[in-house]
Design a protein around this motif. Sequence first.
Motif, PDB file in Angstrom:
ATOM      1  N   MET A 125     -15.290  10.023  16.263  1.00 35.02           N
ATOM      2  CA  MET A 125     -15.042   8.660  15.808  1.00 35.02           C
ATOM      3  C   MET A 125     -16.261   7.775  16.016  1.00 35.02           C
ATOM      4  N   ARG A 126     -17.025   8.048  17.056  1.00 35.37           N
ATOM      5  CA  ARG A 126     -18.240   7.238  17.284  1.00 35.37           C
ATOM      6  C   ARG A 126     -19.258   7.453  16.167  1.00 35.37           C
ATOM      7  N   SER A 127     -19.280   8.646  15.605  1.00 39.35           N
ATOM      8  CA  SER A 127     -20.248   8.909  14.539  1.00 39.35           C
ATOM      9  C   SER A 127     -19.715   8.538  13.157  1.00 39.35           C
ATOM     10  N   ARG A 128     -18.411   8.693  12.946  1.00 35.52           N
ATOM     11  CA  ARG A 128     -17.834   8.447  11.619  1.00 35.52           C
ATOM     12  C   ARG A 128     -17.028   7.152  11.520  1.00 35.52           C
ATOM     13  N   GLY A 129     -16.545   6.671  12.645  1.00 30.44           N
ATOM     14  CA  GLY A 129     -15.665   5.511  12.635  1.00 30.44           C
ATOM     15  C   GLY A 129     -14.220   5.923  12.889  1.00 30.44           C
ATOM     16  N   ARG A 130     -13.389   4.946  13.173  1.00 33.25           N
ATOM     17  CA  ARG A 130     -11.966   5.208  13.422  1.00 33.25           C
ATOM     18  C   ARG A 130     -11.220   5.405  12.099  1.00 33.25           C
ATOM     19  N   PRO A 131     -10.173   6.240  12.099  1.00 37.71           N
ATOM     20  CA  PRO A 131      -9.291   6.272  10.927  1.00 37.71           C
ATOM     21  C   PRO A 131      -8.516   4.963  10.824  1.00 37.71           C
ATOM     22  N   LEU A 132      -8.168   4.572   9.611  1.00 30.34           N
ATOM     23  CA  LEU A 132      -7.440   3.322   9.366  1.00 30.34           C
ATOM     24  C   LEU A 132      -6.119   3.628   8.677  1.00 30.34           C
ATOM     25  N   LEU A 133      -5.049   3.108   9.242  1.00 32.58           N
ATOM     26  CA  LEU A 133      -3.718   3.237   8.653  1.00 32.58           C
ATOM     27  C   LEU A 133      -3.278   1.877   8.139  1.00 32.58           C
ATOM     28  N   VAL A 134      -2.875   1.808   6.872  1.00 28.76           N
ATOM     29  CA  VAL A 134      -2.377   0.572   6.260  1.00 28.76           C
ATOM     30  C   VAL A 134      -0.849   0.659   6.207  1.00 28.76           C
ATOM     31  N   MET A 135      -0.168  -0.318   6.789  1.00 33.56           N
ATOM     32  CA  MET A 135       1.295  -0.328   6.887  1.00 33.56           C
ATOM     33  C   MET A 135       1.858  -1.520   6.106  1.00 33.56           C
ATOM     34  N   LEU A 136       2.746  -1.254   5.137  1.00 30.10           N
ATOM     35  CA  LEU A 136       3.350  -2.314   4.323  1.00 30.10           C
ATOM     36  C   LEU A 136       4.829  -2.450   4.663  1.00 30.10           C
ATOM     37  N   HIS A 137       5.195  -3.628   5.129  1.00 31.75           N
ATOM     38  CA  HIS A 137       6.578  -3.897   5.557  1.00 31.75           C
ATOM     39  C   HIS A 137       7.525  -3.986   4.368  1.00 31.75           C
ATOM     40  N   GLY A 138       8.825  -4.011   4.650  1.00 28.86           N
ATOM     41  CA  GLY A 138       9.840  -4.166   3.612  1.00 28.86           C
ATOM     42  C   GLY A 138      10.289  -5.606   3.469  1.00 28.86           C
ATOM     43  N   CYS A 139      11.264  -5.839   2.598  1.00 26.56           N
ATOM     44  CA  CYS A 139      11.846  -7.179   2.449  1.00 26.56           C
ATOM     45  C   CYS A 139      12.494  -7.598   3.778  1.00 26.56           C
ATOM     46  N   GLU A 140      12.550  -8.900   3.996  1.00 24.60           N
ATOM     47  CA  GLU A 140      13.177  -9.474   5.188  1.00 24.60           C
ATOM     48  C   GLU A 140      12.426  -9.100   6.470  1.00 24.60           C
ATOM     49  N   GLN A 141      11.192  -8.653   6.363  1.00 24.35           N
ATOM     50  CA  GLN A 141      10.406  -8.311   7.537  1.00 24.35           C
ATOM     51  C   GLN A 141       9.087  -9.063   7.513  1.00 24.35           C
ATOM     52  N   SER A 142       8.543  -9.289   8.706  1.00 23.70           N
ATOM     53  CA  SER A 142       7.166  -9.763   8.821  1.00 23.70           C
ATOM     54  C   SER A 142       6.313  -8.592   9.287  1.00 23.70           C
ATOM     55  N   ALA A 143       5.016  -8.747   9.233  1.00 28.24           N
ATOM     56  CA  ALA A 143       4.114  -7.696   9.701  1.00 28.24           C
ATOM     57  C   ALA A 143       4.328  -7.420  11.182  1.00 28.24           C
ATOM     58  N   THR A 144       4.536  -8.472  11.968  1.00 28.49           N
ATOM     59  CA  THR A 144       4.743  -8.304  13.404  1.00 28.49           C
ATOM     60  C   THR A 144       6.030  -7.546  13.692  1.00 28.49           C
ATOM     61  N   GLN A 145       7.108  -7.884  12.994  1.00 31.78           N
ATOM     62  CA  GLN A 145       8.374  -7.169  13.179  1.00 31.78           C
ATOM     63  C   GLN A 145       8.230  -5.706  12.796  1.00 31.78           C
ATOM     64  N   PHE A 146       7.485  -5.438  11.732  1.00 33.52           N
ATOM     65  CA  PHE A 146       7.290  -4.066  11.294  1.00 33.52           C
ATOM     66  C   PHE A 146       6.513  -3.270  12.343  1.00 33.52           C
ATOM     67  N   ALA A 147       5.479  -3.890  12.906  1.00 37.83           N
ATOM     68  CA  ALA A 147       4.694  -3.227  13.946  1.00 37.83           C
ATOM     69  C   ALA A 147       5.553  -2.929  15.172  1.00 37.83           C
ATOM     70  N   GLU A 148       6.366  -3.907  15.580  1.00 35.95           N
ATOM     71  CA  GLU A 148       7.211  -3.715  16.759  1.00 35.95           C
ATOM     72  C   GLU A 148       8.309  -2.680  16.493  1.00 35.95           C
ATOM     73  N   LYS A 159      -3.793   7.882  19.525  1.00 34.48           N
ATOM     74  CA  LYS A 159      -4.521   8.698  18.539  1.00 34.48           C
ATOM     75  C   LYS A 159      -5.867   8.093  18.131  1.00 34.48           C
ATOM     76  N   GLY A 160      -6.102   6.832  18.498  1.00 34.11           N
ATOM     77  CA  GLY A 160      -7.378   6.208  18.157  1.00 34.11           C
ATOM     78  C   GLY A 160      -7.444   5.572  16.786  1.00 34.11           C
ATOM     79  N   TYR A 161      -6.283   5.309  16.158  1.00 39.63           N
ATOM     80  CA  TYR A 161      -6.250   4.712  14.819  1.00 39.63           C
ATOM     81  C   TYR A 161      -6.333   3.186  14.894  1.00 39.63           C
ATOM     82  N   ALA A 162      -7.029   2.598  13.953  1.00 38.44           N
ATOM     83  CA  ALA A 162      -6.875   1.171  13.671  1.00 38.44           C
ATOM     84  C   ALA A 162      -5.726   1.037  12.672  1.00 38.44           C
ATOM     85  N   VAL A 163      -4.928  -0.031  12.802  1.00 36.06           N
ATOM     86  CA  VAL A 163      -3.759  -0.195  11.931  1.00 36.06           C
ATOM     87  C   VAL A 163      -3.791  -1.584  11.301  1.00 36.06           C
ATOM     88  N   LEU A 164      -3.740  -1.607   9.986  1.00 33.98           N
ATOM     89  CA  LEU A 164      -3.776  -2.855   9.214  1.00 33.98           C
ATOM     90  C   LEU A 164      -2.394  -3.145   8.649  1.00 33.98           C
TER      91      LEU A 164
END
Length: 397
Positions: A125-148, A159-164
């Motif tokens: 990861m130091r040489s290539r960078g961290r993997p990035l996971l993009v998470m899209l919430h559903g209706c009636e949810q906020s991003a914070t609620q989805f993360a929790e 696992k060392g992932y960044a999550v957007l």
Amino acid sequence: MVKPATKWLRGLLRAGKAQQRTASKLAKVLFGPVPAKPTPTPKPRSKTAAKARPTPRARPASDAVPALAPFATPLSPPRVRKRTAPPPGKWLAAHYAPLPELGQLPGRRLPYFLYLPEKAPSAAMRSRGRPLLVMLHGCEQSATQFAEGTRMNRLAERKGYAVLYPQQSLRSHARRCWKWYDKLTQEGGGDVRLIVGAIEQVAARYAIDRARIYICGISAGAGMAHIVALNHPHLFAALGLHSGPVFGAGHNLIGALGVMQHGAAARADVAIDEVLARQPAFPRLPTILLQGLADKVVRPINQTQLVRQSVRVNRMPADTLVTAQRLPGGAAGGRNPAHAYALHDYQVGQDVLLRVAQVEHLEHAWSGGDASLPFNDKAKPDASKMLLDFFASHRRA
């Protein structure tokens, strides 16, 4: 014979009108503006009662009852949440705002949250960078609620992932729904450009491995994740859809409801053919599909048609190897509940290009999530772990 026939026709008309009313109500609940509560009219009080009523005292702000967010519609009585310590990484809030074209006003901006692990990156990861996971919430949810609810940040920390987490704005949709049913959006317009812009912004600001960007979502978020990946396949190494609608149909609110309940058999293949016609060099798009077999919001027929679409977009040969296994559930009422589920892997060469998980008894909820939040089922399998396990074996060449 005239009278019975007349009664039968009248009954048929009444049934049709009842179905139309039901569909309209459901459309308003899922897609319509949030109804405002009517202000109750105070009842007149007698002079005696008015004198006996004590003078109200001001409550301190700490005792005030917090109001529900305007998009929140509790589906069940609120449950007491056991607050746990948040993951140790950074939780950042930002937004993406595209530059306005010459002579035009600034367009809509997209808010998002980003989790960056505290754990030191591995040598790779130091040489290539961290993997990035993009998470899209559903209706009636906020991003914070989805993360929790998904507990994805805890797993990403290990696992060392960044999550957007892009977040649909209330101005764009009163219930924070991504407009997966909109034809312009399905063709790459609308929110698609904003989500891709946010991904590019994060990848430019932080050390991200461009060969390991993944996207997933639940329900309307799954529908949007599918659209983003189909329109920008070279950006993503793999795709995950949890309880998502089939791609390429709907095109209006009532049509969207029809897709959620019945799928779109007539459009399933045609919609993918249209994508491939626009992008003749479409690369392989490894996909994992998760679906609750007891889901009555986005019914399992959608997953069946998503399997067809994935086989088609990946141009899998007729002799593709498909392996199947069934994993048993846990004892009912146990401390670690688990639903039984079936797994089907579609393998081409050494690569599993499609994994299909069908979870028994799971309704419209994230499998293995925090059940104190709506749209989460605490029983395993753990959807977050299944997604990251699948993603770990794929990277974009």
